[in-house]
Design a protein around this motif. Structure first.
Motif, PDB file in Angstrom:
ATOM      1  N   ASP A 182       0.967  -1.189  -0.040  1.00  0.00           N
ATOM      2  CA  ASP A 182      -0.124   0.075   0.147  1.00  0.00           C
ATOM      3  C   ASP A 182       0.825   1.222   0.134  1.00  0.00           C
ATOM      4  O   ASP A 182       0.363   2.352   0.161  1.00  0.00           O
ATOM      5  CB  ASP A 182      -0.975  -0.102   1.291  1.00  0.00           C
ATOM      6  CG  ASP A 182      -0.354  -0.041   2.687  1.00  0.00           C
ATOM      7  OD1 ASP A 182       0.885  -0.214   2.506  1.00  0.00           O
ATOM      8  OD2 ASP A 182      -0.943   0.047   3.671  1.00  0.00           O
ATOM      9  N   ARG A 183       2.129   1.210  -0.235  1.00  0.00           N
ATOM     10  CA  ARG A 183       3.051   2.340  -0.327  1.00  0.00           C
ATOM     11  C   ARG A 183       3.008   3.051  -1.637  1.00  0.00           C
ATOM     12  O   ARG A 183       3.249   4.351  -1.662  1.00  0.00           O
ATOM     13  CB  ARG A 183       4.356   1.937   0.149  1.00  0.00           C
ATOM     14  CG  ARG A 183       4.925   2.228   1.240  1.00  0.00           C
ATOM     15  CD  ARG A 183       6.144   1.925   1.698  1.00  0.00           C
ATOM     16  NE  ARG A 183       5.928   1.565   3.094  1.00  0.00           N
ATOM     17  CZ  ARG A 183       5.981   2.632   3.961  1.00  0.00           C
ATOM     18  NH1 ARG A 183       6.020   3.978   3.587  1.00  0.00           N
ATOM     19  NH2 ARG A 183       5.749   2.479   5.617  1.00  0.00           N
ATOM     20  N   GLN A 184       2.413   2.336  -2.460  1.00  0.00           N
ATOM     21  CA  GLN A 184       2.545   2.849  -3.909  1.00  0.00           C
ATOM     22  C   GLN A 184       1.481   3.807  -3.965  1.00  0.00           C
ATOM     23  O   GLN A 184       0.272   3.422  -3.900  1.00  0.00           O
ATOM     24  CB  GLN A 184       2.563   1.729  -5.179  1.00  0.00           C
ATOM     25  CG  GLN A 184       3.905   1.582  -5.570  1.00  0.00           C
ATOM     26  CD  GLN A 184       3.865   0.430  -6.491  1.00  0.00           C
ATOM     27  OE1 GLN A 184       3.849  -0.617  -6.201  1.00  0.00           O
ATOM     28  NE2 GLN A 184       3.920   0.670  -7.890  1.00  0.00           N
ATOM     29  N   ILE A 185       1.625   5.025  -4.511  1.00  0.00           N
ATOM     30  CA  ILE A 185       0.718   6.134  -4.561  1.00  0.00           C
ATOM     31  C   ILE A 185      -0.061   5.966  -5.938  1.00  0.00           C
ATOM     32  O   ILE A 185      -0.964   6.746  -6.309  1.00  0.00           O
ATOM     33  CB  ILE A 185       1.148   7.464  -4.108  1.00  0.00           C
ATOM     34  CG1 ILE A 185       0.967   7.329  -2.475  1.00  0.00           C
ATOM     35  CG2 ILE A 185       0.396   8.608  -4.607  1.00  0.00           C
ATOM     36  CD1 ILE A 185       1.775   8.491  -2.010  1.00  0.00           C
TER      37      ILE A 185
END
Lengths: 255, 255
Positions: free
Chosen positions: B83-86
């Motif tokens: 969930d770090r990828q924006i």
């Protein structure tokens, strides 16, 4: 001792050190006693131990009143340098606020003052307060959250508010990533400079929008003494007051 | 030991400790020997002593390869969280870059690498690199200079340049107070993220305008391996590469 002091407020079982130094827990325990008495003498903090089979040890940073005054006197002397005034009551302070020595000293005073608040994180707004806030977070073993003035792509969805900045005499924006703060948490607010309280109020409003709240406010320089009297959880280190003779600085007498 | 480790790369005469702890210099000297051997065992740095009547002692931070890998593996694992990828190759990294533990760890690796550069200061551009740059400056006992993205009134006269930001895909401005850097000095450039190198190039151009120059560049995350091969004084900790399977991270094998 270094492991303890670089990891403040974190518990270490004696067995950790026994394994690291390949010795008996009883020797570690003896050494901890020595460390504790050296710490008491030096005035840099103290070592807490819990006994029993799960016995552990932690370092609690603590700056003596004498050392706190030394740090603040040094900052005050630098603030009083005549070429620091950029015009009106605007001062150049970047070198002070980013000095590792001085920002760590200020942070030690904040960490001591806010040690019992049981806050969940430390929050500041970029940029000049980041060094002091970072050291404060480290000493309290808390995460640091930095509010931005300009939204960055890498923040993802952000929440923004507008606030009136007394020092810049205009409305400004601050933004924080939606994922930076969890509801129900409490924050210690740290900032380098307070003039009118607009940006502190902005941070408090921001926390409110996230369902979080303030556990106390620490600022290095507060312009105007009236700010102090508003609330006891507000803790300025140095007051700045305009007088007919120019700007005067005064170390907070409560420190 | 705490005084030494909190004031890295600074010389203390033995007499300082003799007075503080009210004991003979010879006892201090004995204790220093003990500290030195404990340090060697723990892998956190070493203690240098100079003998003679002016004999002094200093702490030189040093992170062992094992501990460096531990820190970088922790950062890499966090970067790999899904969930770090924006969006695209943009990652949320504020929590990593402002974590006192992780930013100090990264700084220890930079401080070790750049220890012999004899630079005059550490420089970064706000905001996510400030924590790592601050700890690096503290460990090398150097001042920290922070370039702003937005000019502040309190900076006084500033020098501004425009640079192309690969991560934001547009031109941006950076400003620095005219009084922040002296001509003829050398700086270690530290930044959190490098994508295309536009902002590093911007900092180098800024230094040039001040008559100063770079003594080396450290970045925590470098997108694209080709950057490394450009010059040996550029030191990334973690590479980020896009592949058909998504983004991949790799710890710099030189560390």
């Amino acid at each position: 001792m270094q492991i303890l002091t670089e990891n403040p407020n974190r518990d270490y079982p004696l067995g950790y050190f026994a394994e690291l130094f390949k010795c008996a827990k009883s020797s570690v325990s003896e050494d901890i006693k020595l460390i504790r008495s050296a710490m008491d003498t030096a005035g840099y903090g103290y070592v807490e131990t819990t006994s029993g089979s799960k016995g552990g040890v932690r370092y609690v940073p603590y700056i003596s009143d004498e050392r706190a005054l030394q740090v603040l006197t040094k900052i005050k002397t630098m603030l009083e340098e005549p070429d620091r005034q950029i015009g009106g009551d605007i001062l150049y302070t970047s070198d002070i606020m980013f000095s590792p020595e001085l920002s760590r000293g200020a942070a030690e005073i904040f960490a001591k003052h806010f040690a019992s608040t049981e806050a969940d994180f430390v929050i500041t707004v970029e940029a000049k307060g980041i060094s002091v806030a970072g050291f404060t977070a480290e000493m309290l073993h808390l995460p640091l959250v930095v509010i931005r003035r300009e939204t960055l792509v890498s923040d993802g969805p952000t929440l923004s508010i507008n606030f009136f900045s007394g020092s810049n005499d205009r409305f400004q924006k601050m933004s924080l990533s939606k994922r930076a703060v969890k509801p129900g948490t409490r924050a210690i607010i740290i900032d380098d400079y307070m003039h009118g309280g607009g940006s502190i109020k902005g941070i408090e409003d921001m926390l409110y929008e996230f369902g979080a709240r303030s556990a106390g406010v620490g600022v290095v320089i507060a312009a105007g003494k009236e700010w102090l009297e508003e609330s006891s959880d507000r803790y300025p280190l140095i007051y700045m007051n305009e007088s007919p003779d120019g700007i005067r600085f005064e170390i907070n007498p409560r420190i």
